[in-house]
Design an enzyme around this catalytic site. Structure first.
Site, PDB file in Angstrom:
ATOM      1  N   CYS A  76     -34.512 -10.123 -57.605  1.00  0.00           N
ATOM      2  CA  CYS A  76     -35.886  -9.843 -57.086  1.00  0.00           C
ATOM      3  C   CYS A  76     -35.592  -9.455 -55.577  1.00  0.00           C
ATOM      4  CB  CYS A  76     -36.749 -11.076 -57.077  1.00  0.00           C
ATOM      5  SG  CYS A  76     -37.043 -11.235 -59.007  1.00  0.00           S
ATOM      6  N   HIS A  94     -44.011 -13.214 -56.962  1.00  0.00           N
ATOM      7  CA  HIS A  94     -43.426 -14.071 -57.941  1.00  0.00           C
ATOM      8  C   HIS A  94     -44.352 -14.617 -58.616  1.00  0.00           C
ATOM      9  CE1 HIS A  94     -38.759 -13.921 -56.234  1.00  0.00           C
ATOM     10  NE2 HIS A  94     -38.918 -13.941 -57.603  1.00  0.00           N
ATOM     11  N   GLU A 131     -44.812 -12.649 -51.813  1.00  0.00           N
ATOM     12  CA  GLU A 131     -43.801 -12.782 -51.037  1.00  0.00           C
ATOM     13  C   GLU A 131     -44.345 -12.386 -49.535  1.00  0.00           C
ATOM     14  OE1 GLU A 131     -41.380 -14.835 -51.617  1.00  0.00           O
ATOM     15  OE2 GLU A 131     -41.169 -15.000 -53.604  1.00  0.00           O
TER      16      GLU A 131
END
Ligand code: PCA
Length: 198
Positions: A137, A159, A74
């Site tokens: 998250c 992820h 991310e």
């Protein structure tokens, strides 16, 4: 070098969480593991406490993103809690900030694009994601980046897609074996060790 590696418990009716399955299997020295409940605020605080206790050089949080077609580092976190689903403690958040008054976005202090290229070069399906969502998250990711601002502790979030054990419930979905997700996470940690060289 010490790396704190976190994963989440299964949530949303799933029997397993591929992040947890893989993180428990990750090998290598200097890795401290922490398993988190899928609860707003609590998971973030537990991570913060572990950081204070262990003083890692880097923090890598890992979560499930069912539907993704690869391993997805991310690039940034949003100061937003918002989901149609409650967390595992039954808490429902709609458009609440993670940290009131803090910036809208914080960027990973790992090079998500560089990590992605490294993973692809090792043969793993991977792509950069620019949204960690607005569920638990992202809550942990944002809070960790916020708490570590101004320090030299690097932090990032990865992820992972469903694992093959989840295909019975999601027959059309993309999935990787737990072994492959584990190997990809081990490669991501190698990338971090290479980059930080402490
Ligand atoms: N994935 C969820 C929460 C826990 C997990 O593994 C998310 O993406 O927010």
């Amino acid at each position: 070098m010490k790396i704190l590696l976190t994963a989440f418990e299964p949530f949303g009716g799933e029997r397993v969480n591929p992040a947890l399955e893989a993180v428990t299997r990750v090998a290598g020295g200097g890795v401290i593991k922490l398993y988190l409940p899928v609860e707003y605020e609590t998971a973030a605080k537990l991570t913060r406490e572990k950081i204070s206790e262990c003083k890692p050089d880097a923090v890598v949080c890992v979560g499930q993103a069912g539907g993704r077609k690869g391993i997805t580092p991310e690039s940034c976190a949003r100061n937003m809690r918002s989901s149609a689903s409650p967390d595992s403690a039954g808490r429902l958040c709609r458009s609440e900030p993670v940290v009131p008054g803090a910036p809208e976005t914080l960027c990973s202090t790992f090079d998500a694009a560089g990590m992605t290229e490294y993973l692809k070069a090792k043969g793993f399906p991977a792509y950069v994601s620019s949204s960690a969502g607005t569920y638990v998250c992202n809550d942990v990711f944002y809070f960790v980046l916020y708490a570590l601002e101004g320090t030299d502790v690097a932090a990032g979030f990865i992820h992972v897609p469903f694992c093959t054990e989840q295909l019975a419930a999601h027959p059309q979905a993309f999935a990787l074996s737990t072994g492959e997700i584990t190997a990809a996470l081990e490669a991501a940690l190698d990338y971090i060790r290479m980059k930080l060289k402490r």
